[in-house]
Each structure stands twice: as C-alpha cells, then as structure tokens.
Enzyme design. Structure first.
Site, PDB file in Angstrom:
ATOM      1  CG  ASP A 196      47.800  40.030  46.432  1.00 58.25           C
ATOM      2  OD1 ASP A 196      47.442  38.999  47.017  1.00 58.25           O
ATOM      3  OD2 ASP A 196      47.137  40.571  45.515  1.00 58.25           O
ATOM      4  CB  SER A 365      42.641  36.852  38.982  1.00 62.15           C
ATOM      5  OG  SER A 365      43.019  37.185  40.296  1.00 62.15           O
ATOM      6  CG  HIS A 367      44.343  38.844  43.887  1.00 64.27           C
ATOM      7  ND1 HIS A 367      44.648  39.603  44.995  1.00 64.27           N
ATOM      8  CD2 HIS A 367      43.010  38.626  43.929  1.00 64.27           C
ATOM      9  CE1 HIS A 367      43.534  39.818  45.678  1.00 64.27           C
ATOM     10  NE2 HIS A 367      42.530  39.244  45.054  1.00 64.27           N
TER      11      HIS A 367
END
Length: 554
Positions: A196, A365, A367
């Site tokens: 990612d 977040s 991520h």
C-alpha cells in the site's frame, strides 16, 4: 524444452495504479487466474452525470475459463464496489473475511445476486486453494475491520500483497496486525511485495485509531451543553464504536443518519463487530423527545458530497435535521485529494448557520506511513518491490523507500494498469500490455456512456443547444412551415429576440442557397443550415452551441 515464459507468474493490474480507487489485480500462472479485489472509483469532475467508474475486465472475460476466484482484502468501495457489475459478466466464487462478506452481501441483495454467486468466509490464518495458487489471509489493521493482507503462494514463488493497511498496536476491536506472520513468510523467501502506497510520502508512523477516541472524549467533555454532529466514513466501524463509547459515557443518545452509514452499522452489529449498549441508538424520528445536550448524530458527508446527509443539513435540504446556532459539528476525516473545495464549502455553510466546526485531530489515517512501510519490507525481505494503491507520486515515494532499504533499482517496478509483469526467481520484466480502462456507470446503464457522449454533455454544458425545426413539402422541398428556433442553455430568448430573428433569416438564406443549387439531399441541407448558423452565432456571441436541424416532410 518447456516454454519458460509460461512457467512464470504473471501479475496484471487492471486498475488501482496511478489513481486512488478501482483496485483490481489478476495473478496468472499457466491455466489459473486469481483476482485480488474488484473496486470502483468515483467520477472525476469532467465526467458529467456519471455515478461510478468500474474497471474494464475484457482480459478476464477473454480468459474466463481460467478465473478460479476473487479474493477480497477488505470491505471498502474501492476494493469491492465493482463486484456486482463484474459478477454479472464472470461468475466466480468470492473469498473474504466475515465483515467483508457481510458488506458484499448487502450489495448483492440490491442487485439480486445472492442466489447466483458463491461466497465463502475465510478466517485470518486460513488458506484456500485456487488452481495453481494457495492464498493465505493475514490479519492487518485498517480503517475498517477485518482487513487482510494476502500471501499468494504460486509455483514461481510467494507474493505478499498487503491490501490497505496500517500498523496499529492498540486497535479498538480485535487484534493488532500479525507482524510475526509477515516475518515467518519473509524467512521462507518472498518473490515480490505489493505494498500500500497511499501514505508513502508521509514520514513517521500513523497514529493508533484509539487516539481519536481520546479526542472525542475531550470534545464531549468540553461541549456538554450542545448537540454534537459527527461526520465520518460510513465504513469506519471502529470510529463509530468510539463515538458510541463517548456518547454512552456522557449519557447521550445516538442517531445514525445516511443510507450507507445505516447499512454498514446494521451489518457490523449483527456480525458482532460493534458493541452498542442497550437504549443508546435511537431512530431519527425520536430525536425531538430528547434535549440537544443528550444527542449525538453520526452522519455521512465528511467529504462534502452534495447528496450526503451533512451537506443536505448544511444547505437546509434535510427533511429531519436543521443545523442550529450552537451545534457542534466534528469532521472526523481528512478531505480526499480533490474534495477540498467541497469540504470547505460545507464548513462555511455550517459556520454561517452558527455551528461550531471542529476538524483538528478528530481523524487518523487508515494507511501506513513511511516507517510502517519500511517495517513490512524488513520483515518480508522481497526480491522484487511492486508499489500499489496510489497515484504515481505515491508509488514513486514507495519506490524510493524500497531503494533506501537496499532493493536494487532494477528490481523495483512501478506498473501501470494493463502491464503484464512476468516474474520468477531468475528475473522479472514487463512482457505485454492488456486492455484496461474505466467503464462509466450512469443510472442503470453500464458502459453506454462513452467519450463521445461525455464530449456532447460537456458541449451542452458549456454552450447549450439550438434546435431549428422546419417542414418541407415532400417532392418539391418547398418550405411549408418554420423555421422555428428553440434554444436551451444558449441565451434567454425573450431578451434576444433580434438575435433569434436574424438567426431565422440565416436559415432562410441557407434554404434559398440550397434550392438555387438544386440540393435535394436532406443531409446536405441540414449541414448547410448547421454551418451557416454556426458561423453567424459565433460572430455575434463568440459561442458555439450544439445545433440540431430537424426537417419534417409533409
């Protein structure tokens, strides 16, 4: 001698690179294809009237007999949203964790696909065999429960696909990411890591989801006398859980507003991913029975989407909720790149109504930032690095991290959608390109709106349309009625009578010219009218509306 190229693993991203959204990747080994994720993306500003964009799966349709299954990493729209459309073309079994399957089934219900599709719930740590592949689900953390990374075992080697992830040592629900398993697989020797890249430009670590809970607690403590409205992503079940925890602690009732929010919360609490104390959730109709200081509203619309609940409240278009002076509105999300304008518009509208708007620290977040990405690389030790999930700049940033960790430049691949990367222990290279792209969905029409239609919509939106209607006699082409000129979105007719009168004259002159030249072909007559009118309107107004001549024969 065996054809070498065939015994390689092919990785074919069909979407999700150079953009955020529409994630879908095919893994192919000889006669087996496994597809990881099947997402949609939302339309760009120039896609007028388009609702969703789904990936072009021509390649999968051409090799449908090889497709063994779809393996889904987590339940976000950019990973599952295209499934209902794709399943109508290629019916293959779907494998995912419990909550993810629950959310997919909600979608399938709406599309009437529950009876025809095979779905299988997989637990973290389990493996499934699909053709030449074995796929193991590994527990990760993300802004939705039950997210997984995948270890894809193929005869050519192991590929680790992280899915969307972060490293959260103190998640709100369930366990932390299974870093140990990443390390164990790394020890076996990993051919490639697909990681990612969404936050690859951000240094440091992503904060734990729990820190938001602390922020909520503080906000609730400071705003004891006002109604609290919190906008967040429907799918962030942990965020909703923390809002409910704070509400319960401070003796408030919770109302959930927004269709996607209601759906996901229902699914999550049925499956046991949300813990809601009795009597905490109330229907929106019961809100009037409680004073403002006992109310919390959880709503969609944190991205300023014009049809979402919060935007409708801000614009006074919501049937059940009106923003009042003194309301506290919390944005528990960051604007997705491109939505900043819409979000600030909603914030301004809310502020104008006297609401107190909070958007600092109420979000973390889902991520990984740079240090977490480095951690995964150090555990997995891949031979090849293939950054995924992000725009080009995010992929580039991750390529830089991989290089800084000692992966040779020639082993780092920034792919584009459609590239076919063939790899094994010896080497990896892009050997082919397949058809990819976005298919536009408008209402019930899938793919029937293409570039030409969009160009027309753009043209209509910018310059409007002028329609010329006239009746000609059947054989002699004598003008019997008209020309009448109707326009939409071009000029306000009542104030431009002169312009319209002159335009009629231009059409009459064009007809004269045609009959003098003995032109009887209607196509040619229409073109002459179009060209003359076009240049006349351009001279007078510097605009070029779409011109449609309509001839009726009598």
């Amino acid at each position: 001698m065996k054809n070498i190229n065939n015994s390689k693993l092919k990785i074919i991203p069909l979407g999700g690179l150079e953009q955020i959204g529409m994630n879908i990747t095919a893994f192919e080994f000889e006669d087996s294809i496994v597809v990881v994720d099947c997402g949609l993306s939302f339309p760009e500003d120039d896609m007028l009237g388009i609702d969703l964009v789904i990936p072009d799966i021509t390649y999968l349709k051409e090799h449908a007999d090889k497709v063994k299954g779809f393996v889904i990493t987590h339940g976000h729209e950019d990973h599952i949203g295209a499934l209902p459309y794709v399943m109508k073309e290629i019916n293959a079994p779907i494998y995912a964790t419990k909550l993810t399957i629950g959310i997919i089934e909600n979608k399938f219900k709406e599309h009437g696909l529950l009876k025809t599709t095979k779905r299988k719930v997989v637990k973290h740590g389990q493996s499934i065999n699909l053709g030449a592949f074995r796929i193991e689900f590994i527990k990760t953390n993300h802004s939705i429960q039950d997210a997984s990374a995948l270890a894809i075992y193929s005869p050519a080697g192991i590929v680790v696909h992280t899915g969307d992830f972060k490293v959260d040592y103190t998640p709100v629900f369930g366990d932390a990411i299974d870093l140990q398993r990443f390390g164990e697989i790394g020890k076996k020797g990993v051919l490639a890591l697909m990681c990612d890249s969404t936050n690859a430009e951000r240094p440091g670590f992503t904060m734990s989801e729990r820190t938001v809970g602390k922020t909520f607690d503080n906000i609730f403590a400071e705003h004891r006398n006002t109604r609290i409205i919190i906008a967040t992503f429907a799918s962030n079940v942990d965020r909703v859980q923390q809002i409910i925890n704070s509400a319960y602690k401070y003796g408030r009732k919770v109302v959930v507003e927004g269709r996607s929010m209601v759906n996901i919360i229902a699914t999550a609490s049925e499956l046991g991913y949300l813990n809601i104390p009795d009597q905490t959730l109330i229907e929106i109709e019961q809100m009037k029975n409680y004073p403002d200081e006992q109310m919390v509203l959880i709503t969609t619309g944190s991205q300023g989407e014009s049809m979402a609940a919060l935007s409708r409240m801000a614009a006074d278009m919501h049937r059940k909720v009106t923003i009042k002076p003194g309301d506290t509105v919390i944005f528990s999300s960051n604007p997705i790149p491109g939505n900043e304008k819409a979000v600030s518009k909603v914030i301004n509208e809310l502020t104008a109504k006297g609401a107190d708007v909070i958007f600092q620290d109420a979000h973390v977040s889902g991520h990984a930032c740079q240090e977490e990405i480095k951690l995964i690389y150090s555990l997995v030790h891949p031979k090849y690095a293939i950054p995924v999930h992000g725009e080009l700049r995010h992929l580039k940033a991750q390529a830089g991290l991989a290089a800084s960790l000692g992966i040779p430049k020639e082993n780092i691949f920034i792919l584009r959608a459609g590239d076919v990367l063939a790899l094994d222990q010896e080497d990896a290279k892009i050997v082919d390109k397949v058809q990819t792209g976005g298919i536009l969905v408008d209402g019930l029409g899938v793919g029937d709106v293409g570039n030409i239609v969009l160009r027309d919509r753009q043209h209509l939106a910018e310059d409007g349309i002028v329609i010329v209607v006239l009746s000609l006699e059947k054989y002699s082409n004598q003008l019997l009625a008209g020309p009448d000129i109707v326009s939409r979105g071009f000029v306000y007719v009542r104030e431009s009578e002169d312009l319209m009168e002159d335009a009629r004259q231009v059409v009459l002159d064009a007809l004269e010219y045609c009959s003098a030249k003995h032109v009887t072909d209607w196509g040619k007559i229409k073109n002459t009218i179009k060209d003359d009118l076009n240049s006349f309107i351009w001279k007078r107004t510097k605009r070029s509306p779409m011109i449609l001549p309509i001839i009726m024969e009598i």
